[in-house]
Design a protein around this motif. Structure first.
Motif, PDB file in Angstrom:
ATOM      1  N   UNK A 686      24.278   3.877   5.382  1.00  0.00           N
ATOM      2  CA  UNK A 686      23.539   2.844   6.241  1.00  0.00           C
ATOM      3  C   UNK A 686      22.540   2.343   5.543  1.00  0.00           C
ATOM      4  N   UNK A 687      22.380   1.071   5.435  1.00  0.00           N
ATOM      5  CA  UNK A 687      21.019   0.503   4.523  1.00  0.00           C
ATOM      6  C   UNK A 687      19.867   0.527   5.334  1.00  0.00           C
ATOM      7  N   UNK A 688      18.883   0.120   4.607  1.00  0.00           N
ATOM      8  CA  UNK A 688      17.560  -0.070   5.501  1.00  0.00           C
ATOM      9  C   UNK A 688      17.653  -1.150   6.492  1.00  0.00           C
ATOM     10  N   UNK A 689      16.583  -1.068   7.615  1.00  0.00           N
ATOM     11  CA  UNK A 689      16.447  -2.030   8.363  1.00  0.00           C
ATOM     12  C   UNK A 689      16.009  -3.381   7.814  1.00  0.00           C
ATOM     13  N   UNK A 690      16.557  -4.392   8.291  1.00  0.00           N
ATOM     14  CA  UNK A 690      16.236  -5.819   7.809  1.00  0.00           C
ATOM     15  C   UNK A 690      16.150  -6.587   9.001  1.00  0.00           C
ATOM     16  N   UNK A 691      15.257  -7.851   8.455  1.00  0.00           N
ATOM     17  CA  UNK A 691      14.615  -8.477   9.754  1.00  0.00           C
ATOM     18  C   UNK A 691      15.349 -10.059   9.329  1.00  0.00           C
ATOM     19  N   UNK A 692      16.019 -10.385  10.203  1.00  0.00           N
ATOM     20  CA  UNK A 692      16.555 -11.886  10.427  1.00  0.00           C
ATOM     21  C   UNK A 692      15.434 -12.674  11.132  1.00  0.00           C
ATOM     22  N   UNK A 693      15.197 -14.046  10.726  1.00  0.00           N
ATOM     23  CA  UNK A 693      14.063 -14.653  11.326  1.00  0.00           C
ATOM     24  C   UNK A 693      14.617 -16.194  11.647  1.00  0.00           C
ATOM     25  N   UNK A 694      14.198 -16.571  12.642  1.00  0.00           N
ATOM     26  CA  UNK A 694      14.755 -17.954  12.944  1.00  0.00           C
ATOM     27  C   UNK A 694      13.539 -18.779  13.668  1.00  0.00           C
ATOM     28  N   UNK A 695      13.539 -19.888  13.638  1.00  0.00           N
ATOM     29  CA  UNK A 695      12.500 -20.715  14.221  1.00  0.00           C
ATOM     30  C   UNK A 695      13.005 -21.337  15.726  1.00  0.00           C
ATOM     31  N   UNK A 696      12.281 -21.120  16.790  1.00  0.00           N
ATOM     32  CA  UNK A 696      12.563 -21.736  18.023  1.00  0.00           C
ATOM     33  C   UNK A 696      12.088 -23.102  18.065  1.00  0.00           C
ATOM     34  N   UNK A 697      12.941 -23.923  18.794  1.00  0.00           N
ATOM     35  CA  UNK A 697      12.630 -25.361  18.854  1.00  0.00           C
ATOM     36  C   UNK A 697      11.415 -25.450  19.726  1.00  0.00           C
ATOM     37  N   UNK A 698      10.371 -26.012  19.631  1.00  0.00           N
ATOM     38  CA  UNK A 698       9.168 -25.879  20.267  1.00  0.00           C
ATOM     39  C   UNK A 698       9.401 -26.882  21.521  1.00  0.00           C
TER      40      UNK A 698
END
Length: 951
Positions: A686-698
């Motif tokens: 199992x790999x390291x923890x990764x973080x996906x990021x997305x912008x929320x429409x304001x």
């Protein structure tokens, strides 16, 4: 060479003495703005218009543009061959930003009055094509690629910029052949994308490279002119389309002989338009004032040196001064106005003449006579008489100025502007950097001259209050001085003066104390963690939606570690940005890995929302503004702060505006959705923890729904799951070695814990998937227990409704298929035995009745003995049964009853079966409200005919 002050060059008339009476171009580039790569002062529409002085000529042009785009007339074709005051490219940029519509017109300084005058409430956004001849030079011989489409001509580029592939298709054939499209084709392109605007710059440069008799991939010289002719005709047919094209002003600017030829041809097709440029103030006005106040200019060369020094000074600091100072004509204005700076005339003729009792010529002469007299007697050595030179410390000059204004200006001048007791004098004396050039006093005088009529006019105030920073610098700075010193002085005055106001890069004095100053002072009282963070937390509200809980600024120990999906909103100091992610990721990781001192188990139930690193400081400042305005309004209502009615209303309006701005900034700041995940492959770790990021429409109203939408779109939250995906996961992680039947509840719980497994919305998602998959032979079977090699409550390749609890098993499909076959074989083996028993019973009956004559054979004698025939019994047609079921083993016993009893009935055609279930439950201590609510909801969902709780 040392420059001479005005007093050594220009001598006033005797009655005045006695007291009885920039050359440079902005680095404007239309193509760079269109591509989004220009500097902020040109790229940002609001900033562009803040720095742009809209002359009368430009105003008329913009008026024509907005009317055309709104379909209310206006010229379809405009050529820019006359200097409009801001330069041709600058004018095109103004049109570009206005038509683009990315920034609200209310934020474009100077535009709302134009729209109001045109009777247009809201200007429609326009499609824009920018055809820069210099930037497109290579298009003549080499196609330009747009994705997979090769555009070869100017008309192809026009269509593509306006409407992409759809619009390009209308001129595709003409583009590929290099032939000019007809008026109809171009009208179709324009009308399909209307409202639209075409901006052409340096067109002569582009057309002049096509030599007659020579064909390039972009066409020929004649096809370019034919295109322009067709385009101008097509524009007349589309009421909300407009073309602006800039052409060189002279043959010299056109360049080569071919360029001059192209210029002549283009002028013919575009046609001449009415000159729109109009000077702000006439040279005659300068001459009248100068001749009346000054006897002569004794050293004309010295005067020209000073004027040129000013022009060069403005050119060297072009970004700090109004655009008109960069025009060559401004040097001429300086020469004509000398020794009075043109800015003094502009302010008096444009602003002070709006006062009812201020006469344009006589009022200027009277005021300037007193100014010049006091400057002469006090030994003033300024190079020119600028707004910052006005001796407002002098009683006669001050009285003459405030004579035209409303009452109340004496304390403003005395305390904030000029004089021995003024704050400006104190600031100049306290800091030699300011004192050496009288920076603070000069700034205050220039602000007064530029803003006093707004406060004093009965009906002639300008739409925008105050004076812009660049115009303020124009009225104060002299050649050889540092512009930055005056900027520092402006900031110092904004922080200290009681009657000075500022907003949107504009400054003005008012006779009422400055509420904003009070607000700024109060902002410093609020503590970041004690006041600001709790306030932000209260404003961050979310509908629960898909989440079992939303935790705003919650410590890790208080974020539950359970099976519910949870949104964790990170605090303001845990910021996230594309270039700086560490703070938010570190904070989220800490919560993800532990709950207080304990390791967190259900890591796959958390998603995070983080503030934007670029916006958080402005957001915090906006919050302190809201708190400050709220405290002012509260003190006014409580009688702790005395304000007049206007100021009270202003404070309330400022609070409303601050709250509105803060509401927008909440959404703009908290826009980063962070989701943890891990990559894993069976047998490879199992790999390291990764973080996906997305912008929320304001802009969305319900941010919880938007977050759910983003998660679903990126498959980070599963709300509907196909059985094939569940089967794949089972094969990869659960059906291993000899393990062919796995607890469904254990599967659900593991998806909640491990970041490499899918994140399901809830247990019902898994239950629905199992219900769908068990009807097929391809995915899995289910059972409610296992004893030795037999499954209890087994279902495979049949529809059923499963109950997700600790007894439910998911069985590997091959094993399920084999067990189903085994059950079928056992059933087949039981069938002959049942039939044999039925036949045996029938044979025994036959023997007792002999041959049907009513006798029986005696086995001992072999004789037939007559016997009586038993009466024939009627067949049973109904069945009713009742069974007590252990509630702990209910599922298993239900399954047994269904298989061993109900199945015998349902397998027979024509048998009608009705099954009802009665449940009685009794709790001596009473049922909790939550239990009652859940039972009622589930009974309604399961369509119980009757259900109620009693006492």
């Amino acid at each position: 060479m040392a420059l001479k002050p005005w007093r050594e060059i220009a001598v006033p008339h005797e009655d005045v003495l006695k007291g009885t009476f920039q050359q440079a171009e902005f680095a404007a580039d239309l193509s760079r703005v269109h591509q989004g790569s220009a500097t902020p002062e040109y790229q940002d529409a609001a900033l562009f218009f803040q720095r742009t002085f809209i002359t009368e000529g430009m105003r008329l042009l913009l008026d024509s543009v907005v009317k055309r785009l709104a379909g209310r007339g206006g010229d379809p074709v405009v050529q820019l061959q006359t200097a409009f005051g801001g330069g041709k490219t600058h004018t095109l940029l103004a049109v570009y930003h206005l038509a683009e519509g990315k920034t609200a017109t209310s934020k474009l300084q100077g535009i709302p009055p134009i729209l109001d005058q045109a009777g247009i409430a809201e200007l429609p956004k326009a499609k824009i094509a920018v055809l820069d001849g210099v930037e497109l030079l290579g298009l003549a011989s080499k196609p330009r690629m747009h994705g997979g489409v090769a555009v070869r001509t100017l008309w192809g580029e026009l269509a593509w910029q306006l409407g992409g592939a759809e619009a390009y298709a209308l001129v595709k054939e003409a583009d590929e052949n290099g032939t000019a499209p007809g008026k109809g084709e171009l009208a179709a392109v324009l009308s399909s994308q209307a409202p639209c605007i075409v901006l052409m710059d340096e067109l002569v440069r582009y057309v002049s490279q096509f030599e007659e008799g020579k064909t390039l991939s972009g066409g020929t010289y004649d096809t370019q002119l034919s295109f322009i002719q067709s385009l101008t005709e097509a524009l007349k047919a589309v009421p909300n389309a407009i073309l602006l094209a800039s052409l060189p002003f002279s043959d010299r600017e056109a360049g080569s002989q071919q360029g001059v030829k192209a210029l002549r041809a283009l002028e013919h097709y575009f046609g001449r338009v009415q000159a729109l440029w109009k000077p702000v103030a006439t040279e005659e006005a300068f001459e009248i004032v100068r001749r009346r106040l000054f006897a002569n200019v004794s050293d004309r060369l010295g005067a020209e040196d000073v004027c040129k020094a000013y022009a060069d000074f403005y050119a060297e600091n072009s970004g700090d001064f109004p655009p008109e100072t960069q025009d060559a004509k401004y040097l001429e204005r300086l020469k004509h106005a000398y020794p009075i700076h043109p800015e003094v005339f502009d302010r008096l003729y444009e602003d002070w003449s709006s006062l009812d009792n201020f006469q344009r010529t006589r009022g200027v002469l009277k005021l300037m006579a007193k100014v010049i007299h006091r400057l002469w007697t006090s030994g003033n050595n300024d190079l020119m008489i600028q707004p910052g030179s006005l001796p407002l410390f002098d009683a006669d000059t001050r009285n003459e100025a405030i004579y035209y204004l409303s009452p109340g200006w004496d304390p403003v001048l005395e305390r904030d502007i000029d004089g021995e007791r003024a704050m400006t004098t104190e600031l100049d004396n306290a800091k030699p950097l300011f004192g050496s050039i009288h920076a603070c006093r000069r700034i205050a005088r220039a602000v007064f001259l530029g803003s006093a009529p707004d406060a004093g006019a009965v009906g002639g105030a300008k739409h925008h209050r105050g004076i812009e920073l660049e115009r303020l610098l124009l009225g104060t700075a002299q050649p050889g001085q540092k512009v930055g010193h005056y900027k520092d002085g402006v900031r110092a005055l904004v922080d200290r003066l009681q009657y000075l106001n500022s907003a949107s890069n504009r400054y003005w004095f008012d006779i009422r104390p400055n509420l904003r100053r009070e607000m700024e002072d109060r902002k410093r009282r609020f503590d970041l963690r004690e006041d600001v963070y709790p306030f932000i937390k209260d404003k961050l509200r979310f509908a629960s939606g898909v989440f079992g809980g939303v935790h705003v600024f919650t410590p890790s120990a208080d974020v539950p570690d359970d099976w519910s999906l949870r949104l964790v909103v990170l605090p303001p100091d845990a910021t996230f940005g594309r270039a700086a992610q560490t703070l938010a990721v570190d904070a989220a990781t800490a919560i993800l890995k532990s709950r207080g001192e304990q390791p967190r188990q259900k890591q796959n139930r958390l998603v995070f929302l983080a503030p934007d690193a670029d916006s958080i400081s402005r957001f915090k400042d906006q919050v302190t503004s809201v708190l400050a305005w709220a405290s002012i309004v509260s003190d006014v209502k409580g009688g702790r702060l005395n304000l007049d009615q206007h100021q009270s209303r202003q404070a309330s309006q400022s609070l409303e505006q601050a709250n509105e701005a803060m509401g927008r900034m909440v959404r703009e700041t908290y826009k980063w959705l962070l989701t943890p995940l891990q990559e894993a492959k069976p047998g490879k770790g199992i790999g390291d923890i990764q973080w996906d990021h997305f912008q929320i429409n304001p802009a969305v109203v319900n941010r919880t729904e938007e977050i759910e939408k983003v998660l679903k779109e990126h498959e980070l939250l599963i709300t509907e799951w196909a059985p094939v995906h569940l089967a794949k996961m089972m094969n990869a992680w659960f059906w291993k070695d000899d393990t062919t039947a796995v607890s469904a509840l254990d599967i659900w719980q593991k998806t909640c814990c491990y970041l490499y497994l899918p994140r399901l919305r809830d247990a019902d998602t898994l239950r629905a998937t199992v219900n769908t998959g068990v009807a097929s032979r391809d995915f899995f079977g289910v059972a409610y227990g296992r004893e030795d090699d037999r499954f209890q409550g087994f279902h495979f390749s049949e529809r059923t409704t499963i109950i997700l609890d600790d007894s439910l098993l998911l069985i590997e499909p091959k094993v399920a298929s084999d067990f189903a076959a085994k059950l079928a074989q056992e059933a087949a083996e039981r069938e002959p035995a049942i039939k044999g028993r039925e036949v045996g019973d029938g044979a025994a009956g036959g023997a007792s009745s002999g041959s049907g004559a009513g006798g029986a054979t005696n086995s001992s004698s072999g004789k037939t003995v007559p016997v009586s025939k038993p009466p024939t019994s009627a067949k049973k047609t109904t069945f009713f049964g009742t069974v007590e079921i252990d509630p702990i083993k209910a599922k298993l016993q239900f399954s047994d009853v269904a298989e061993e009893v109900l199945m015998l009935f349902t397998q027979k055609p024509g048998v009608k079966v009705r099954v009802s279930l009665e449940i009685e439950a009794e709790a001596p201590g009473g049922f909790e409200d939550g239990v009652q609510r859940s039972v009622r909801e589930n009974c309604n969902q399961l369509k119980f005919k009757n259900h109620e709780f009693g006492e």
